[in-house]
Enzyme design. Structure first.
Site, PDB file in Angstrom:
ATOM      1  N   GLU A 108      42.099  35.491 -29.559  1.00  0.00           N
ATOM      2  CA  GLU A 108      41.198  36.579 -29.932  1.00  0.00           C
ATOM      3  C   GLU A 108      39.810  36.060 -30.275  1.00  0.00           C
ATOM      4  O   GLU A 108      38.801  36.702 -29.961  1.00  0.00           O
ATOM      5  CB  GLU A 108      41.803  37.364 -31.099  1.00  0.00           C
ATOM      6  N   GLU A 128      51.801  37.603 -30.498  1.00  0.00           N
ATOM      7  CA  GLU A 128      52.071  38.298 -31.764  1.00  0.00           C
ATOM      8  C   GLU A 128      53.384  39.085 -31.745  1.00  0.00           C
ATOM      9  O   GLU A 128      54.088  39.159 -32.755  1.00  0.00           O
ATOM     10  CB  GLU A 128      50.905  39.224 -32.111  1.00  0.00           C
TER      11      GLU A 128
END
Length: 254
Positions: A108, A128
């Protein structure tokens, strides 16, 4: 500045290095605060024109420090997001120089940068879902804008890793280099950018970022005042003079 984040000014470039090699440069709150401070410096100092975000000792960033998370610490900063970056990128260009892992929050962070230079053995991913988490720091949004949405969705739902050559094929990476050369190539790219007029560079970045939200009927009305502000600058005159006088321009940033 935290010892977990190293800062070095090289020419007109500010190099920001996450320095937690034992944790594969996982981000805790102290790292986020230090990166945020460095990005404030990048935007506030006129002599700085480009930033580079990288990681020490062969890895970019393995994401959130899960041990700190279990102990109740959150690395997101209010108004700034994960790593002090994902919700508030700088006005000036920021390049990710990626070696090794850029996973979860590390991916990210890379996606939050404007450009990515990666080693050919680097690895990206949003795992995730494998940890009961969600890539809520911009990974789901930004990856789906950089690669075809169905491809982004596959990686987001499976948690699978994306090798750097595959990421380049999908258009997520700007430059692919041999292992160990990401920072060197990022500095070369930063030098190319820094040679140009600072106001022009920042406004070009702003228009690319904002234009996706403009209604088709309003595109030119939205863009016109932004372009006009640059055309009215001293640097616009300097660029024209330098061209006619067959010399390199001397930018003032005004």
């Amino acid at each position: 500045m935290s010892a977990n984040v190293l800062i070095e000014k090289i020419g007109h470039t500010l190099v920001i290095t996450i320095n937690r090699p034992a944790q594969r440069n996982a981000v805790n709150r102290a790292v986020s605060m230090a990166i945020a401070d460095a990005l404030d410096r990048l935007d506030s100092e006129d002599d700085l024109r480009v930033g580079i975000l990288t990681g020490a000792s062969g890895n970019f960033c393995s994401g959130m420090d899960l041990r700190a998370f279990v102990e109740g610490e959150r690395p997101e900063l209010e108004g700034r997001g994960f790593g002090g970056l994902t919700e508030a990128p700088p006005r000036k260009p920021l390049i990710a120089a990626v070696e090794g892992y850029a996973l979860a929050g590390g991916c990210e962070l890379a996606l939050a940068c404007d450009l990515i230079v990666a080693a050919d053995d680097a690895t990206f991913g949003l795992p995730e879902v494998c940890r009961g988490l969600v890539a809520g720091s911009g990974g789901l949004i930004r990856m789906a804008r950089k690669v075809p949405p169905a491809i982004a969705l596959e990686y987001a739902l499976t948690g699978n890793r994306m090798a750097a050559p595959i990421a380049q094929q999908w258009g997520m990476i700007n430059r692919l280099v041999p292992s160990g050369q990401a920072l060197t190539e990022a500095l070369a790219l930063a030098s190319e950018i820094a040679a140009n007029a600072p106001l022009s560079v920042m406004m070009s970045k702003r228009i690319v970022e904002e234009s996706g939200a403009w209604a088709p009927a309003e595109i030119w009305d939205c863009q016109r005042p932004l372009v006009d502000s640059v055309l009215a600058s001293d640097d616009a005159q300097e660029g024209a003079r330098a061209f006619t006088e067959k010399r390199d321009p001397v930018w003032s940033g005004r």
